[in-house]
Design a protein around this motif. Structure first.
Motif, PDB file in Angstrom:
ATOM      1  N   GLY A   1       0.624  -0.943   0.525  1.00  0.00           N
ATOM      2  CA  GLY A   1       0.052  -0.110  -0.040  1.00  0.00           C
ATOM      3  C   GLY A   1       0.901   1.465  -0.187  1.00  0.00           C
ATOM      4  N   ILE A   2       2.254   0.738  -0.101  1.00  0.00           N
ATOM      5  CA  ILE A   2       2.747   2.440   0.251  1.00  0.00           C
ATOM      6  C   ILE A   2       3.798   2.099  -1.367  1.00  0.00           C
ATOM      7  N   ALA A   3       3.518   3.605  -2.231  1.00  0.00           N
ATOM      8  CA  ALA A   3       4.263   4.328  -3.523  1.00  0.00           C
ATOM      9  C   ALA A   3       5.696   3.260  -3.711  1.00  0.00           C
ATOM     10  N   SER A   4       6.033   2.804  -4.552  1.00  0.00           N
ATOM     11  CA  SER A   4       7.255   1.729  -4.217  1.00  0.00           C
ATOM     12  C   SER A   4       7.621   1.882  -6.364  1.00  0.00           C
ATOM     13  N   GLY A   5       8.667   1.946  -6.461  1.00  0.00           N
ATOM     14  CA  GLY A   5       9.048   1.978  -7.791  1.00  0.00           C
ATOM     15  C   GLY A   5       9.494   3.105  -8.236  1.00  0.00           C
ATOM     16  N   PHE A   6      10.213   4.005  -8.178  1.00  0.00           N
ATOM     17  CA  PHE A   6      10.707   5.574  -7.814  1.00  0.00           C
ATOM     18  C   PHE A   6      11.329   5.606  -9.038  1.00  0.00           C
ATOM     19  N   ALA A   7      11.227   6.059 -10.041  1.00  0.00           N
ATOM     20  CA  ALA A   7      13.326   6.578 -10.840  1.00  0.00           C
ATOM     21  C   ALA A   7      14.067   7.386 -10.071  1.00  0.00           C
ATOM     22  N   LYS A   8      14.929   6.083 -10.975  1.00  0.00           N
ATOM     23  CA  LYS A   8      16.306   7.018 -10.149  1.00  0.00           C
ATOM     24  C   LYS A   8      17.405   8.216 -10.774  1.00  0.00           C
ATOM     25  N   THR A   9      16.387   9.128 -10.501  1.00  0.00           N
ATOM     26  CA  THR A   9      16.815  11.159 -10.834  1.00  0.00           C
ATOM     27  C   THR A   9      16.116  11.410  -9.931  1.00  0.00           C
ATOM     28  N   GLN A  10      16.710  12.576  -9.598  1.00  0.00           N
ATOM     29  CA  GLN A  10      16.464  13.567  -8.486  1.00  0.00           C
ATOM     30  C   GLN A  10      14.997  13.552  -8.418  1.00  0.00           C
ATOM     31  N   GLN A  11      14.070  13.701  -9.660  1.00  0.00           N
ATOM     32  CA  GLN A  11      12.027  13.777  -9.562  1.00  0.00           C
ATOM     33  C   GLN A  11      12.045  12.670  -8.773  1.00  0.00           C
ATOM     34  N   GLY A  12      12.557  11.692  -9.105  1.00  0.00           N
ATOM     35  CA  GLY A  12      12.679  10.466  -8.362  1.00  0.00           C
ATOM     36  C   GLY A  12      13.145  10.303  -7.117  1.00  0.00           C
TER      37      GLY A  12
END
Length: 283
Positions: A105-116
């Motif tokens: 239920g927790i967001a995951s899979g963030f991009a490997k960038t500063q935005q991520g």
């Protein structure tokens, strides 16, 4: 701690004789009242005001066009560590989805960038400030989901020592961390903005400016829901194809001046908490 704005005061000019004048209330015979000012003075002030508004409008339109120029990836940070973290761009969203999945239920899979990294920090701040943290099993799941494997044990032990029956009592909960009958416990963290203060290929430091709600909503509550303002600094590392938290700290502010909106009743607050869900935060 608080950021206030000082109100302006009028400018009572002298006549050139060095005398001090006292402004009397309107209608009490002030010989230097606004009624004696020349029409040319009033016209000049109106003209300056109009010109100022036009300039602001032109600047706003130019800024909006710049934000939608398609160069949003650069505005939010392309991940180029040689140039350092990009400046905050609160009105220039990148249009890139913040995550591709979820973990318990927790967001995951963030991009490997500063935005991520900024998106990860914002979402982790939310879940670490949620009501689920007051339940031992749910708290352990959260810690395992957002913390780097090397940091899980120490951070979990620290939290277990903090979430005690005495702490629960201080916020109006029962010793087991549940709300009394007829009460709704409120604990929410709402990110207002993020800023990466350091970024490299596999490490990032992100500040998350937040407002929060904490307290007990219900008739007879002695711990009413209150708001607070604070900034969380989160150190992140890239591990397991995702951003994970190594450590985080918190400080008060920046806090704006409170508005004049009347406080809502306990029933209305409880209904809002139960009826309005949260968001997945993106940079």
């Amino acid at each position: 701690m608080s950021i206030g704005e000082d109100g302006g005061y009028g400018d009572d000019r002298g006549s050139g004789t060095g005398q001090t004048r006292t402004r009397l209330p309107d209608g009490e015979g002030d010989p230097y009242s606004a009624a004696r000012r020349s029409r040319s003075g009033l016209s000049s002030r109106n003209l300056v005001t109009i010109v100022g508004v036009v300039v602001l409008l032109i600047a706003a339109i130019a800024f909006a066009n710049r934000g939608g120029s398609g160069n949003s990836e650069t505005a939010a940070g392309s991940g180029d560590s040689a140039k350092g973290p990009a400046a905050a761009q609160p009105t220039a969203p990148t249009g890139t989805k913040p995550v591709t999945g979820k973990n318990g239920g927790i967001a995951s899979g963030f991009a490997k960038t500063q935005q991520g990294a900024e998106s990860a920090a914002a979402n982790y701040a939310v879940v670490l400030g949620s009501t689920n943290m007051f339940n031992t099993d749910q708290r352990h799941q959260i810690v395992n989901a957002v913390m780097a494997p090397s940091a899980v044990a120490a951070f979990q032990d620290k939290l277990d020592k903090a979430y005690t029956p005495d702490f629960f009592k201080n916020v109006g909960l029962k010793p087991d961390g549940t709300a009394p009958a007829g009460m709704t416990f409120v604990s929410r963290t709402i990110p207002v903005g993020t800023k990466a203060t350091a970024f490299s290929a596999d490490r990032a430091t992100v500040e998350v400016w937040c407002t929060g709600l904490l307290g007990m909503a219900g008739d007879g509550s002695t711990k009413p829901v209150t708001t607070s303002w604070f900034t969380i600094t989160m150190q992140l590392t890239w591990t397991g194809n995702d951003w994970k938290s190594l450590a985080h700290s918190q400080k008060d502010g920046p806090a704006p001046v409170s508005g004049d909106v009347p406080a809502s009743g306990a029933k209305e607050i409880a209904g809002a908490v139960q009826g309005y869900g949260g968001f997945t935060y993106a940079r």
